[in-house]
Design a protein around this motif. Structure first.
Motif, mmCIF file in Angstrom:
data_model
loop_
_atom_site.group_PDB
_atom_site.id
_atom_site.type_symbol
_atom_site.label_atom_id
_atom_site.label_comp_id
_atom_site.label_asym_id
_atom_site.label_seq_id
_atom_site.Cartn_x
_atom_site.Cartn_y
_atom_site.Cartn_z
ATOM 1 N N ARG A 157 13.647 -58.690 -22.538
ATOM 2 C CA ARG A 157 12.201 -58.270 -22.512
ATOM 3 C C ARG A 157 12.057 -58.143 -23.780
ATOM 4 N NH1 ARG A 157 9.876 -58.734 -17.431
ATOM 5 N NH2 ARG A 157 7.430 -57.962 -17.913
ATOM 6 N N ILE A 158 10.556 -58.341 -24.214
ATOM 7 C CA ILE A 158 10.105 -57.722 -25.659
ATOM 8 C C ILE A 158 9.096 -56.793 -25.233
ATOM 9 C CG2 ILE A 158 8.653 -58.641 -27.361
ATOM 10 C CD1 ILE A 158 9.430 -61.704 -26.932
ATOM 11 N N ILE A 159 9.303 -55.699 -25.706
ATOM 12 C CA ILE A 159 8.296 -54.585 -25.736
ATOM 13 C C ILE A 159 7.355 -54.328 -27.074
ATOM 14 C CG2 ILE A 159 8.352 -52.021 -25.295
ATOM 15 C CD1 ILE A 159 11.205 -52.431 -24.100
ATOM 16 N N ALA A 160 6.086 -54.516 -26.565
ATOM 17 C CA ALA A 160 5.153 -53.980 -27.647
ATOM 18 C C ALA A 160 4.708 -52.636 -27.498
ATOM 19 C CB ALA A 160 4.160 -54.993 -27.695
ATOM 20 N N THR A 161 4.603 -51.804 -28.539
ATOM 21 C CA THR A 161 4.189 -50.344 -28.666
ATOM 22 C C THR A 161 3.695 -50.087 -30.043
ATOM 23 O OG1 THR A 161 5.081 -48.442 -28.026
ATOM 24 C CG2 THR A 161 6.551 -49.641 -29.357
ATOM 25 N N GLY A 162 3.112 -48.916 -29.949
ATOM 26 C CA GLY A 162 2.335 -48.181 -31.074
ATOM 27 C C GLY A 162 0.896 -48.533 -30.936
ATOM 28 N N GLY A 163 0.000 -47.808 -31.863
ATOM 29 C CA GLY A 163 -1.285 -48.124 -31.693
ATOM 30 C C GLY A 163 -1.942 -49.348 -31.512
ATOM 31 N N ILE A 164 -1.292 -50.261 -32.479
ATOM 32 C CA ILE A 164 -2.033 -51.674 -32.551
ATOM 33 C C ILE A 164 -1.646 -52.214 -31.168
ATOM 34 C CG2 ILE A 164 -1.863 -53.851 -33.753
ATOM 35 C CD1 ILE A 164 -1.316 -52.259 -36.269
ATOM 36 N N ALA A 165 -0.745 -51.907 -30.298
ATOM 37 C CA ALA A 165 -0.540 -52.473 -28.911
ATOM 38 C C ALA A 165 -1.707 -52.266 -28.252
ATOM 39 C CB ALA A 165 0.671 -51.915 -28.298
ATOM 40 N N TYR A 166 -2.748 -51.414 -28.560
ATOM 41 C CA TYR A 166 -3.910 -51.451 -27.573
ATOM 42 C C TYR A 166 -4.833 -52.545 -27.875
ATOM 43 C CZ TYR A 166 -3.080 -46.359 -26.450
ATOM 44 O OH TYR A 166 -2.990 -45.343 -25.926
ATOM 45 N N ASP A 167 -4.576 -53.297 -29.016
ATOM 46 C CA ASP A 167 -5.409 -54.331 -29.524
ATOM 47 C C ASP A 167 -4.826 -55.517 -28.805
ATOM 48 O OD1 ASP A 167 -6.480 -56.615 -30.934
ATOM 49 O OD2 ASP A 167 -7.027 -55.235 -32.416
ATOM 50 N N GLU A 168 -5.655 -56.100 -27.656
ATOM 51 C CA GLU A 168 -5.620 -57.088 -26.770
ATOM 52 C C GLU A 168 -5.533 -58.569 -27.643
ATOM 53 O OE1 GLU A 168 -8.065 -57.741 -23.696
ATOM 54 O OE2 GLU A 168 -7.454 -55.616 -22.603
ATOM 55 N N ALA A 169 -5.986 -58.576 -28.871
ATOM 56 C CA ALA A 169 -6.044 -59.910 -29.465
ATOM 57 C C ALA A 169 -4.784 -59.962 -30.332
ATOM 58 C CB ALA A 169 -7.192 -59.699 -30.574
ATOM 59 N N VAL A 170 -4.136 -58.875 -30.687
ATOM 60 C CA VAL A 170 -3.027 -58.960 -31.211
ATOM 61 C C VAL A 170 -1.654 -59.454 -30.301
ATOM 62 C CG1 VAL A 170 -1.172 -57.739 -32.746
ATOM 63 C CG2 VAL A 170 -3.653 -57.471 -33.241
ATOM 64 N N VAL A 171 -1.861 -58.553 -29.179
ATOM 65 C CA VAL A 171 -0.782 -58.532 -28.294
ATOM 66 C C VAL A 171 -0.690 -60.247 -27.554
ATOM 67 C CG1 VAL A 171 -0.140 -58.043 -25.869
ATOM 68 C CG2 VAL A 171 -0.716 -56.211 -27.714
ATOM 69 N N ASN A 172 -2.276 -60.482 -27.461
ATOM 70 C CA ASN A 172 -2.086 -61.762 -26.774
ATOM 71 C C ASN A 172 -1.599 -63.007 -27.567
ATOM 72 O OD1 ASN A 172 -3.175 -61.013 -24.469
ATOM 73 N ND2 ASN A 172 -5.371 -61.113 -24.955
ATOM 74 N N GLY A 173 -2.066 -62.748 -29.124
ATOM 75 C CA GLY A 173 -1.474 -63.636 -30.026
ATOM 76 C C GLY A 173 0.035 -63.565 -30.247
ATOM 77 N N LEU A 174 0.740 -62.517 -30.223
ATOM 78 C CA LEU A 174 2.258 -62.363 -30.313
ATOM 79 C C LEU A 174 2.600 -63.136 -28.965
ATOM 80 C CD1 LEU A 174 2.789 -58.833 -31.357
ATOM 81 C CD2 LEU A 174 3.034 -61.027 -32.652
ATOM 82 N N LYS A 175 1.994 -63.029 -27.817
ATOM 83 C CA LYS A 175 2.448 -63.617 -26.447
ATOM 84 C C LYS A 175 2.533 -65.323 -26.983
ATOM 85 C CE LYS A 175 1.467 -60.114 -23.256
ATOM 86 N NZ LYS A 175 0.581 -59.671 -22.058
ATOM 87 N N GLU A 176 1.309 -65.718 -27.394
ATOM 88 C CA GLU A 176 1.192 -67.243 -27.750
ATOM 89 C C GLU A 176 2.283 -67.523 -28.328
ATOM 90 O OE1 GLU A 176 -2.731 -67.947 -29.184
ATOM 91 O OE2 GLU A 176 -3.764 -67.009 -27.651
#
Length: 283
Positions: free
Chosen positions: A227-246
């Protein structure tokens, strides 16, 4: 329970605030930082009401495997300084949610706050991690991350900056602060929404750099990532999380725990000791 500070390198765990540990917090054995006060305050409060005081998983948790310590310059070994408390907390949280022991999993944890850290968790130990304080990996809202060393050396000896000024460029005024004058991802998103192409490019570069860090840790784990786990305040940012997923979801699925579970993690660390599930660490 109090936050652990810049102590000597120690394994993950809960430690009593006493003796040498308390002394090292008081003198700032590895540097001065606000987190050094956490254990000191816990000790004062605990003594005043007659209960023991502890810290848990300070930023200097060190479980690196030997190859991870080599930098290429013997005098400059790579060191383990990262968001250990939150990284360990969310890793254990994920393990509990899927009813598997933390020490049976291979995880990549991506903490995204004022600083960022990406760690490879192998069977319960963080065997490699990017130094989140002053020198490894992606830039962040406040830190420069890894910079070209030759150019940095020239800057240091240019005569234009003091040592303090150069360090502030790396830690505090680096990253988003340097490029667009803010350390708040919400401000960046607002600029992007308003059509600011520079802000959009910086956000893209941030995602790009973080994705490279994730890929590096996947290689450390031989591609066997549960698993890859994203956390921290910036993990609320959907654009960043979706970019990392891509960029990285081909490595492993993502789980996102926005924000920081650090107060809960401190409580859980104390409870593990009180319940006899874990023995206090020896500093």
């Amino acid at each position: 329970m109090g936050r652990g500070g810049l102590l000597k390198p120690i394994p993950s765990g809960t430690y009593a605030v006493e003796g040498e540990l308390l002394h090292d917090l008081e003198i700032g054995v590895q540097g001065q930082h606000a987190s050094n006060l956490g254990g000191i305050l816990a000790k004062e409060i605990g003594d005043s009401i007659g209960v023991p005081s502890y810290i848990c998983d300070p930023v200097t948790v060190d479980e690196l495997e030997a190859p991870a310590r080599y930098s290429g310059v013997p005098e400059l070994p790579r060191i383990s300084i990262f968001h250990a408390l939150n990284q360990k907390a969310v890793a254990r949280r994920y393990a509990n949610e899927i009813n598997k022991p933390y020490d049976s999993l291979n995880l990549i944890v991506v903490h995204m706050g004022g600083g960022v850290s990406v760690g490879a968790h192998k069977n319960g130990k963080v065997i490699d991690v990017f130094n989140a304080l002053d020198g490894d990996g992606a830039f962040s809202p406040e830190r420069a991350g890894a910079v070209p060393p030759g150019a940095l050396i020239k800057m240091c000896f240019s005569g234009d900056y003091t040592e303090k000024e150069v360090y502030k460029k790396i830690v505090g005024n680096g990253g988003f602060n340097a490029y667009i004058g803010t350390n708040d991802m919400r401000d960046v998103e607002k600029l992007v929404d308003e059509g600011d192409e520079k802000a959009k490019e910086i956000r893209t570069a941030f995602i790009f750099q973080l994705a490279k860090d994730i890929g590096s840790m996947a290689a450390v784990l031989n591609g066997k990532v549960d698993r890859i786990i994203a956390t921290g305040g910036i993990a609320y940012d959907e654009a960043v999380v979706n970019g990392l997923k891509e960029h990285c979801e081909w490595i492993a699925p993502f789980t996102v725990y926005p924000g920081e579970d650090e107060l809960l993690a401190l409580a859980q660390g104390g409870l593990r000791v009180m319940r006899g599930e874990e023995k206090p660490g020896v500093y």
